[in-house]
Design an enzyme around this catalytic site. Sequence first.
Site, PDB file in Angstrom:
ATOM      1  N   HIS A  27     -37.254 -19.647   0.215  1.00 52.89           N
ATOM      2  CA  HIS A  27     -37.915 -18.342   0.544  1.00 52.89           C
ATOM      3  C   HIS A  27     -37.792 -16.770  -0.313  1.00 52.89           C
ATOM      4  O   HIS A  27     -39.074 -15.809   0.114  1.00 52.89           O
ATOM      5  CB  HIS A  27     -37.706 -18.600   2.346  1.00 52.89           C
ATOM      6  N   SER A  57     -30.234 -13.721   3.314  1.00 52.02           N
ATOM      7  CA  SER A  57     -30.906 -14.490   3.088  1.00 52.02           C
ATOM      8  C   SER A  57     -30.163 -14.395   1.522  1.00 52.02           C
ATOM      9  O   SER A  57     -30.853 -14.473  -0.050  1.00 52.02           O
ATOM     10  CB  SER A  57     -32.584 -14.368   2.659  1.00 52.02           C
ATOM     11  N   ASP A 107     -34.509 -25.669   1.985  1.00 53.01           N
ATOM     12  CA  ASP A 107     -35.006 -24.051   1.726  1.00 53.01           C
ATOM     13  C   ASP A 107     -33.564 -23.541   0.914  1.00 53.01           C
ATOM     14  O   ASP A 107     -33.026 -22.380   0.823  1.00 53.01           O
ATOM     15  CB  ASP A 107     -34.863 -23.226   3.134  1.00 53.01           C
TER      16      ASP A 107
END
Length: 362
Positions: A115, A223, A145
């Site tokens: 993402h 992230s 992911d």
Amino acid sequence: MLRTRTATVVAAGALAAGVATGVAGYAALSDNGSSSAAPVATATPAAASTSHTAVGDVYEQANPSVVEITVTSQGSSEQSASPFPFGNGQQQQQTQAQGSGFVYDAQGHIVTNQHVVAGATSISVRFADGSTHEATLVGTDASTDLAVIKVDAPASKLHPLSLANSDGVSVGDGVIAIGSPFGLENTLTTGVVSALDRTIDSTNGYSIPGVIQTDAAINHGNSGGVLLDMQGQVIGVTSQIESESGGNVGIGFAIASNTVRSVADQLVSGKQVEHAYLGVRLGDAASGGARIGEVTSGSPAAHAGLKTGDVVTAFDAKTIESADDLTAAVLAKQPGDVVKVTVERNGSTKTFSVTLGTRPSS
């Protein structure tokens, strides 16, 4: 950039074993984004027993390997009035978002979250010494992911981190997170492993089992960053948080290093990552096992004769006690594997032979 996980998904439990949940439940955010809201628990204090000297040593060792990733993407926005008489009312805009990553090997491969790089038209990597390099996308796997990018940087910049065996991680272990929350590069936070074997949703709605929960502070921009053990080895990639405000409240999730290793190795070798697929929606059965809430038409489960309402109690001789158990058991297999699935149906026990398929990309 971090994906904010809502309590709705937590209450529902694992809803998929090789099929999309259909529950949105997340907001992928850049550093200046806004968050979705959800009830959360109170943050747990970081472990007081963690030695500052040990933490500092790990940071000094690992920090040169952790990078900040800036992604530029192209989008369109509606205009209230177009200056062109025959225009379509849309204007192309460039947007930027930030995330983190870490050096995976000496060839310049860097691991991050899918993402973080989704929709990227350009990717820039900033090393701890302040130098920046353009990166190219090697491959992604939305189902976990995870993504791999590559930089053409001098060997002196490339310090690969080693990955621990995440099966050896225990609740209470001290951990260190390094990333770029809100663009504050090379930020360190500490905590403990709060829980193991959590299940979260991927960007395409499938379930990611075996996830590590931590109270180490992670925020938007973390992230793709690392969760390290006290020996400086990667035990996970920080990916999501549970939060009402969108900021850290002490509930973060990292994709386990064994999953990271498997996916990254395949992407680096140029392969498309494939996951075994059963084709059911799941919930926990009150008496134990995984209750099938829906069987996808044309799926391996449908072809084998599994039905809505069946409670799966065993999968290839492995006892199934919950929906998460079945999700993990399916993903431990390969497409094409033939497995025995035992279910309780209308008071009787039945066993079916199922040939697992390949999970659809979405």
